[in-house]
Design an enzyme around this catalytic site. Structure first.
Site, PDB file in Angstrom:
ATOM      1  N   SER A 120       0.833  -1.209   0.000  1.00 34.35           N
ATOM      2  CA  SER A 120       0.000   0.000   0.000  1.00 34.35           C
ATOM      3  C   SER A 120       0.855   1.241   0.000  1.00 34.35           C
ATOM      4  CB  SER A 120      -0.889   0.003   1.250  1.00 34.35           C
ATOM      5  OG  SER A 120      -1.551   1.238   1.403  1.00 34.35           O
ATOM      6  N   TYR A 145      -2.433   0.495   9.872  1.00 35.17           N
ATOM      7  CA  TYR A 145      -2.605  -0.222   8.602  1.00 35.17           C
ATOM      8  C   TYR A 145      -1.337  -0.115   7.761  1.00 35.17           C
ATOM      9  CZ  TYR A 145      -3.889  -0.894   3.724  1.00 35.17           C
ATOM     10  OH  TYR A 145      -3.902  -1.294   2.410  1.00 35.17           O
ATOM     11  N   LYS A 149       1.584  -3.078   6.540  1.00 32.96           N
ATOM     12  CA  LYS A 149       1.976  -3.336   5.154  1.00 32.96           C
ATOM     13  C   LYS A 149       3.493  -3.209   4.984  1.00 32.96           C
ATOM     14  CE  LYS A 149      -1.914  -4.298   3.086  1.00 32.96           C
ATOM     15  NZ  LYS A 149      -2.141  -5.597   2.423  1.00 32.96           N
TER      16      LYS A 149
END
Length: 337
Positions: A120, A145, A149
Site C-alpha cells: 500500500s 494499517y 503493510k
C-alpha cells in the site's frame, strides 16, 4: 501456471482472479468470506479459512502442495485506515499474522516460491515530496494499517535468501472502478461505493475534511482503475520469472493526483443526480496528499495505466446500477437530507 490468491473473493482479488483466468492460468482461492462471495471467482477451487488464525501456515502449506501451486498473490488483510487507528492491536494481529502464515506455508511448500504482495501507499506516511518514488526516505507510515503493510514487506524480503522465495510488493493508492459489472466492490469501504451508498439512501455524500493543505482543501490521491491494477499483478508474476530483478517494490498508479471533491464532481456528471455533498470532520490517519511515481513499473515491467478518472467513476456507477440491491432510480431520486 497455478496461482493461489488469498482474499480472491474480494474486490481487487476477484478482478485478479478474472485476469488470471483470461491469461489461461489455474487459480486457487483462500478466503474467509468476510467481504467477498464465492460466486466471484469463476469456478476456482475455494478454501474457506482465516489466514491469520493459529495453524493457518501449516494448512496453507498442505493446500499449496495439494494444488501444485507455483505462485501466491496475497491480498487477504484488514484495510481501513480509520479502523486501524481505533483497533491497532487487532490490525497487527490480523495483517502481520496473515503474512507470517503465508510465508510459513510457502517456506514449507515444495514448489510455491513466488510471492506478489498487495502492499500500500500507506507505507509512505506523509512523504517529503509531491510525487513519491519507491525509495523515498524516510518511510514513516502514520497509521497501523500502513505499518502492517511495511512490516509485511520486510518479512517477505527477509525470507528471500534463506528460503529462496521470489518476492515483489505492489504499492498502490486509491483503487476504484469496476471491470465486469458482476465484480462490483462488495464492501462499502472505499470512497466511491461510500458516496453511492449514501446516494442510495437519499443522503448527502460525505467529504471527510475540507481543510487539508491541498488546492481545494480535500485529500488528494492517485486513483487507479481496478482492471489496471489486476493487469499489474499479472505483470508482477511475469517479472518474478526473471533471474535478474533490480527491484522488489513498485508503485502502481497514474502519477496524477485527484482530490475527493473532484471525484464528487465527476460523480455528479456521470450519475446526473442533483445532489449536494456534506463536509464532515477529518478521519484519523489520512495524509493530505499522496501520489506515486509509476516510472519504475513503467520501465521495468512495461506496465502503464490505461484508464482515467472518468473511466473509473463511470465503470463504478455502471456496476452499481447493474446490481438490483443497489440500483438508484435516477428520475425519481430526491435528497432527503
Amino acid at each position: 501456471m497455478t496461482v493461489l490468491v488469498t482474499g480472491g473473493c474480494g474486490y481487487i482479488g476477484a478482478h485478479v482472479v478474472h485476469a488470471l483466468h483470461q491469461a489461461g492460468d489455474k487459480v486457487v482461492v483462500v478466503d474467509d468470506l468476510s467481504y467477498g462471495k464465492p460466486t466471484r471467482i469463476e469456478g476456482s477451487r475455494l478454501y474457506g479459512m482465516d489466514i491469520a488464525a493459529p495453524g493457518a501456515g501449516e494448512r496453507l502449506a498442505e493446500i499449496l502442495d495439494a494444488e501444485d501451486v507455483d505462485a501466491v498473490i496475497h491480498f487477504a488483510a484488514r484495510k481501513q485506515v480509520g479502523e486501524s487507528v481505533e483497533k491497532p492491536l487487532w490490525y497487527y494481529q490480523q495483517n502481520i499474522n496473515g503474512m507470517l502464515n503465508v510465508l510459513t506455508g510457502m517456506t514449507k511448500s515444495k514448489k510455491a516460491k513466488k510471492l506478489v504482495f498487495s502492499s500500500s501507499a500507506a507505507t509512505y506516511g506523509v512523504p517529503p515530496v509531491d510525487v513519491v518514488p519507491e525509495d523515498v526516505v524516510p518511510m514513516l507510515p502514520i497509521n497501523p494499517y500502513g505499518q502492517t503493510k511495511l512490516f509485511g514487506e520486510w518479512m517477505a524480503r527477509a525470507c528471500e535468501e534463506p528460503f529462496g522465495i521470489r518476492f515483489c510488493a505492489l504499492r498502490y493508492f486509491n483503487v476504484a472502478g469496476c471491470g465486469p459489472v458482476e465484480l462490483e466492490d462488495p464492501a462499502i469501504l472505499n470512497l466511491i461505493p461510500m458516496l453511492l451508498d449514501r446516494l442510495k439512501k437519499g443522503k448527502a455524500p460525505a467529504i471527510f475534511g475540507d481543510d487539508y493543505p491541498t488546492p481545494d482543501g480535500t485529500c488528494v490521491r492517485d486513483y487507479i482503475h481496478v482492471s489496471d491494477l489486476a493487469d499489474a499483478h499479472i505483470a508482477a508474476l511475469n517479472y518474478l520469472d526473471r533471474d535478474e530483478r533490480k527491484y522488489d517494490a513498485f508503485n502502481v498508479g497514474t502519477g496524477e493526483g485527484t482530490s475527493v471533491r473532484q471525484i464528487v464532481d465527476e460523480l455528479k456528471k456521470v450519475t446526473g443526480l442533483p445532489f449536494k455533498e456534506t463536509v464532515m470532520g477529518r478521519r484519523a490517519g489520512d495524509p493530505p496528499h499522496l501520489i506515486g511515481s509509476p516510472k519504475r513499473i513503467n520501465e521495468e515491467m512495461g506496465w502503464h495505466a490505461k484508464y482515467n478518472v472518468e473511466d473509473i467513476v463511470r465503470s463504478a456507477w455502471e456496476a452499481w446500477q447493474a446490481n438490483p440491491e443497489h440500483h438508484i432510480d435516477v428520475e425519481n431520486w430526491k435528497q432527503a437530507d
